[in-house]
Design a protein around this motif. Structure first.
Motif, short mmCIF file in Angstrom:
data_model
loop_
_atom_site.label_atom_id
_atom_site.label_comp_id
_atom_site.label_asym_id
_atom_site.label_seq_id
_atom_site.Cartn_x
_atom_site.Cartn_y
_atom_site.Cartn_z
N HIS A 186 0.84 -1.20 0.00
CA HIS A 186 0.00 0.00 0.00
C HIS A 186 0.88 1.25 0.00
N ARG A 187 0.30 2.33 -0.52
CA ARG A 187 0.99 3.61 -0.50
C ARG A 187 0.28 4.60 0.39
N LEU A 188 -1.03 4.54 0.43
CA LEU A 188 -1.80 5.51 1.20
C LEU A 188 -1.86 5.10 2.67
N GLU A 189 -1.65 6.08 3.56
CA GLU A 189 -1.58 5.79 5.00
C GLU A 189 -2.85 5.10 5.50
N GLU A 190 -4.02 5.54 5.05
CA GLU A 190 -5.26 4.94 5.54
C GLU A 190 -5.37 3.46 5.13
N ARG A 191 -4.83 3.11 3.97
CA ARG A 191 -4.87 1.71 3.55
C ARG A 191 -3.86 0.87 4.32
N VAL A 192 -2.70 1.45 4.62
CA VAL A 192 -1.70 0.75 5.43
C VAL A 192 -2.29 0.46 6.80
N ARG A 193 -2.94 1.47 7.38
CA ARG A 193 -3.56 1.29 8.70
C ARG A 193 -4.67 0.24 8.64
N ALA A 194 -5.48 0.28 7.60
CA ALA A 194 -6.56 -0.69 7.46
C ALA A 194 -6.00 -2.11 7.31
N HIS A 195 -4.93 -2.24 6.55
CA HIS A 195 -4.30 -3.55 6.36
C HIS A 195 -3.75 -4.07 7.69
N GLU B 15 -16.83 -4.98 3.99
CA GLU B 15 -16.75 -3.94 2.99
C GLU B 15 -16.90 -2.58 3.65
N THR B 16 -16.20 -1.61 3.13
CA THR B 16 -16.33 -0.25 3.64
C THR B 16 -17.55 0.40 2.99
N PRO B 17 -18.03 1.50 3.54
CA PRO B 17 -19.19 2.16 2.97
C PRO B 17 -19.03 2.51 1.48
N ASP B 18 -17.78 2.78 1.05
CA ASP B 18 -17.59 3.12 -0.36
C ASP B 18 -17.33 1.88 -1.23
N GLY B 19 -17.55 0.69 -0.67
CA GLY B 19 -17.46 -0.53 -1.47
C GLY B 19 -16.08 -1.11 -1.63
N LEU B 20 -15.08 -0.64 -0.91
CA LEU B 20 -13.72 -1.17 -1.02
C LEU B 20 -13.56 -2.43 -0.22
#
Length: 119
Positions: free
Chosen positions: A71-80, A114-119
Motif C-alpha cells: 500500500h501507498r496511502l496511509e489509511e490503507r496501510v492502517r486498514a491492512h 466492505e467499507t461504505p464506499d465498497g472497497l
C-alpha cells in the motif's frame, strides 16, 4: 577435525555444563521502577512476548493465508494492519474457545467486510 576420508569431533563437556547451568535463567532489565512493575510481572511480560511473536509469524503464514499487499496511502496501510491484528485476535479467541470446550474448533467461516464506499 576434518580431512580427506576422516572426520572426528569431541564434545566440550565443561562448556556444555556451563551453558546447561544457565538454562531457565532470565536476565531481564526494565526501565520501569519496581513500584510500577514488579520483577515477576517483567518476567511474565517477557514470556508473553513469544505469543506475540508467534501471532505475527502466523499473520503471514498458512494459518491466515494472507498474501503480501503493498500500500501507498496511509489509511490503507492502517486498514491492512488493523485487519492483521483483528485476524490474530480472532485466532486467539478461537484458541480460548477450544480450551473451554475441551475440543478443537476446526472450522471458522469466511467473512467479507466492505467499507461504505465498497472497497
Amino acid at each position: 577435525m576434518i580431512r580427506e576420508g576422516h572426520f572426528a569431533f569431541a564434545r566440550r563437556e565443561a562448556e556444555i555444563r556451563a551453558e546447561a547451568a544457565l538454562d531457565g535463567i532470565y536476565v531481564l532489565r526494565a526501565n520501569v521502577p519496581e513500584e510500577h512493575l514488579r520483577a515477576a510481572e517483567v518476567v511474565c511480560a517477557y514470556k508473553r512476548l513469544s505469543r506475540v511473536e508467534d501471532a505475527f509469524r502466523s499473520l503471514k503464514s498458512v494459518d491466515l493465508e494472507l498474501r503480501p499487499i503493498y500500500h501507498r496511502l496511509e489509511e490503507r496501510v492502517r486498514a491492512h494492519a488493523f485487519g492483521h491484528v483483528l485476524s490474530s485476535e480472532l485466532l486467539c479467541c478461537q484458541g480460548h474457545l477450544a480450551r473451554r470446550l475441551q475440543r478443537p474448533v476446526d472450522h471458522v467461516g469466511q467473512v467479507t467486510l466492505e467499507t461504505p464506499d465498497g472497497l
